[in-house]
Write a protein that holds these residues in place. Structure first.
Motif, short mmCIF file in Angstrom:
data_model
loop_
_atom_site.label_atom_id
_atom_site.label_comp_id
_atom_site.label_asym_id
_atom_site.label_seq_id
_atom_site.Cartn_x
_atom_site.Cartn_y
_atom_site.Cartn_z
N GLU A 1 -21.11 -15.16 -3.09
CA GLU A 1 -20.68 -16.53 -2.83
C GLU A 1 -20.38 -16.74 -1.34
OE1 GLU A 1 -20.80 -19.16 -4.91
OE2 GLU A 1 -21.84 -17.61 -6.08
N PHE A 2 -19.74 -15.77 -0.74
CA PHE A 2 -19.44 -15.85 0.69
C PHE A 2 -20.73 -15.93 1.51
CE2 PHE A 2 -18.93 -13.50 4.72
CZ PHE A 2 -18.01 -14.32 5.35
N PHE A 3 -21.71 -15.08 1.16
CA PHE A 3 -22.93 -14.98 1.95
C PHE A 3 -23.89 -16.14 1.69
CE2 PHE A 3 -27.15 -13.03 2.90
CZ PHE A 3 -26.93 -12.73 4.24
N PHE A 4 -24.20 -16.39 0.41
CA PHE A 4 -25.22 -17.38 0.08
C PHE A 4 -24.70 -18.82 0.02
CE2 PHE A 4 -27.17 -13.52 -1.71
CZ PHE A 4 -28.40 -13.57 -1.05
N ARG A 5 -23.48 -19.01 -0.43
CA ARG A 5 -22.94 -20.36 -0.53
C ARG A 5 -22.05 -20.74 0.66
NH1 ARG A 5 -25.96 -19.24 -4.86
NH2 ARG A 5 -24.34 -17.91 -5.70
N GLY A 6 -21.23 -19.82 1.12
CA GLY A 6 -20.37 -20.14 2.24
C GLY A 6 -21.14 -20.13 3.56
N PHE A 7 -21.74 -18.97 3.87
CA PHE A 7 -22.43 -18.80 5.14
C PHE A 7 -23.78 -19.51 5.17
CE2 PHE A 7 -24.87 -16.11 8.21
CZ PHE A 7 -24.12 -16.41 9.34
N ALA A 8 -24.61 -19.29 4.13
CA ALA A 8 -25.99 -19.79 4.12
C ALA A 8 -26.09 -21.23 3.62
CB ALA A 8 -26.87 -18.89 3.25
N PHE A 9 -24.99 -21.83 3.18
CA PHE A 9 -25.05 -23.23 2.76
C PHE A 9 -24.03 -24.10 3.50
CE2 PHE A 9 -23.56 -26.69 -0.10
CZ PHE A 9 -24.66 -27.51 0.06
N LEU A 10 -22.75 -23.88 3.24
CA LEU A 10 -21.73 -24.75 3.86
C LEU A 10 -21.77 -24.69 5.38
CD1 LEU A 10 -18.64 -24.29 1.50
CD2 LEU A 10 -20.10 -26.30 1.73
N LYS A 11 -21.84 -23.48 5.93
CA LYS A 11 -21.86 -23.36 7.39
C LYS A 11 -23.22 -23.75 7.97
CE LYS A 11 -17.66 -22.56 7.65
NZ LYS A 11 -16.81 -23.61 8.22
N LEU A 12 -24.29 -23.46 7.25
CA LEU A 12 -25.61 -23.88 7.70
C LEU A 12 -25.73 -25.40 7.68
CD1 LEU A 12 -28.47 -23.06 8.59
CD2 LEU A 12 -29.10 -22.94 6.17
N LYS A 13 -25.11 -26.03 6.67
CA LYS A 13 -25.18 -27.49 6.54
C LYS A 13 -24.49 -28.21 7.71
CE LYS A 13 -23.03 -29.57 3.08
NZ LYS A 13 -22.36 -30.81 3.55
N GLU A 14 -23.60 -27.51 8.39
CA GLU A 14 -22.91 -28.09 9.54
C GLU A 14 -23.84 -28.25 10.74
OE1 GLU A 14 -19.57 -25.64 10.40
OE2 GLU A 14 -18.45 -26.20 8.58
N VAL A 15 -24.93 -27.49 10.75
CA VAL A 15 -25.82 -27.51 11.92
C VAL A 15 -27.26 -27.89 11.58
CG1 VAL A 15 -24.44 -25.86 13.19
CG2 VAL A 15 -26.23 -25.02 11.68
N THR A 16 -27.52 -28.26 10.33
CA THR A 16 -28.87 -28.68 9.96
C THR A 16 -28.78 -29.68 8.82
OG1 THR A 16 -31.09 -27.90 9.38
CG2 THR A 16 -29.25 -26.82 8.27
N SER A 17 -29.92 -30.05 8.24
CA SER A 17 -29.93 -31.10 7.22
C SER A 17 -29.40 -30.59 5.88
CB SER A 17 -31.35 -31.62 7.02
OG SER A 17 -32.17 -30.65 6.40
N ARG A 18 -28.88 -31.50 5.10
CA ARG A 18 -28.36 -31.19 3.76
C ARG A 18 -29.47 -30.63 2.87
NH1 ARG A 18 -27.74 -34.64 -0.89
NH2 ARG A 18 -25.96 -34.00 -2.20
N LYS A 19 -30.65 -31.26 2.91
CA LYS A 19 -31.77 -30.84 2.07
C LYS A 19 -32.21 -29.43 2.40
CE LYS A 19 -36.51 -32.16 0.81
NZ LYS A 19 -37.60 -33.16 1.06
N PHE A 20 -32.35 -29.12 3.68
CA PHE A 20 -32.77 -27.78 4.09
C PHE A 20 -31.75 -26.73 3.63
CE2 PHE A 20 -32.71 -24.17 7.00
CZ PHE A 20 -34.04 -23.78 7.00
N SER A 21 -30.47 -27.05 3.79
CA SER A 21 -29.42 -26.11 3.41
C SER A 21 -29.42 -25.82 1.92
CB SER A 21 -28.05 -26.65 3.84
OG SER A 21 -28.01 -26.89 5.22
N TYR A 22 -29.59 -26.88 1.11
CA TYR A 22 -29.65 -26.72 -0.34
C TYR A 22 -30.79 -25.79 -0.73
CZ TYR A 22 -26.26 -29.81 -2.66
OH TYR A 22 -25.11 -30.36 -3.20
N ILE A 23 -32.00 -26.10 -0.23
CA ILE A 23 -33.19 -25.35 -0.63
C ILE A 23 -33.17 -23.92 -0.09
CG2 ILE A 23 -35.70 -25.22 -0.41
CD1 ILE A 23 -35.76 -28.27 -0.40
N PHE A 24 -32.82 -23.77 1.19
CA PHE A 24 -32.83 -22.44 1.79
C PHE A 24 -31.84 -21.50 1.11
CE2 PHE A 24 -30.99 -19.43 4.86
CZ PHE A 24 -32.13 -18.67 5.14
N SER A 25 -30.61 -21.96 0.92
CA SER A 25 -29.58 -21.13 0.30
C SER A 25 -29.98 -20.72 -1.11
CB SER A 25 -28.25 -21.88 0.28
OG SER A 25 -27.28 -21.18 -0.48
#
Length: 227
Positions: free
Chosen positions: A134-158
């Motif tokens: 959860e820390f790696f895929f949802r916290g780091f790879a989604f919530l923190k990624l979403k701060e610097v890129t698009s919501r759609k990209f973050s959802y799909i990438f994570s």
């Protein structure tokens, strides 16, 4: 500013991809003992993002563990029980249509999971591994990624990274039909977990849900190992 944001996005994406590829190689090729593999995973999935956050001072990882209300806990427990019921119910409902005979032998051969250490592995997977992912895929790879890129990209990438990460460890477990169904389920599960992360802005809720999902999977494991 735009160059800095792009650089930060690329850094997070590369760290996630590197973590998944290294763990995939370890799971599929090196296949060390379960204890050693767990140590390597903890290092890749927690230590590296934390070190990166020290370099980028505005990347606040502590906020991922913030809980605003007791309502979140009740929602996560209720959702977790629901997920447990769905997973175990699906096993009971479709289990007769798929061959699970390779699961035990593959776990023993590829992952070092045997009847002797299964209880330890089950406890680790339920409480520690679920938090780590959860820390790696949802916290780091989604919530923190979403701060610097698009919501759609973050959802799909994570979600895609979460699903594909499990490919190496599940090689040989199921026939191709069930294997693809499991990967699809992991991707959809990742999307659902991301929704909860986005709604509550932490990983605590999805950690509890993930924990209950692992409870169900481990309970099925007890059945397959005949413990």
């Amino acid at each position: 500013m735009e160059i800095y944001m792009l650089s930060k996005k690329k850094s997070i994406v590369l760290i996630v991809l590197l973590g998944c590829l290294v763990m995939g190689f370890i799971d599929a090729v090196i296949r060390p003992g379960y204890l050693m593999k767990s140590f390597i995973k903890i290092t890749l999935f927690s230590a590296i993002p934390i070190i990166y956050s020290k370099y980028n001072k505005d990347l606040n990882l502590i906020s991922l563990f913030k809980v605003d209300s007791k309502k979140e806990i009740f929602i996560s427990i209720f959702s977790g029980i629901l997920i447990f019921t769905i997973i175990f119910g699906a096993y009971l409902g479709i289990g007769k249509f798929f061959d699970f005979s390779n699961v035990v032998s593959s776990l023993s051969k590829n992952a070092g999971v045997t009847i002797n250490n299964f209880i330890f592995v089950a406890v680790y997977i339920s409480f520690i591994n679920s938090l780590l992912e959860e820390f790696f895929f949802r916290g780091f790879a989604f919530l923190k990624l979403k701060e610097v890129t698009s919501r759609k990209f973050s959802y799909i990438f994570s979600s895609l990274a979460f699903a594909l990460y499990h490919v190496a460890m599940m090689i040989g477990w199921f026939d191709i039909g069930l294997f693809l169904l499991t990967i699809l389920g992991l991707f959809i599960g990742g999307l659902i977990f991301n929704y909860f992360n986005e709604k509550y802005k932490n990983i605590y809720v999805t950690w509890l849900i993930h924990m209950f999902a692992n409870f169900a999977i481990n309970y099925i494991g007890f059945i397959l190992f005949r413990i």
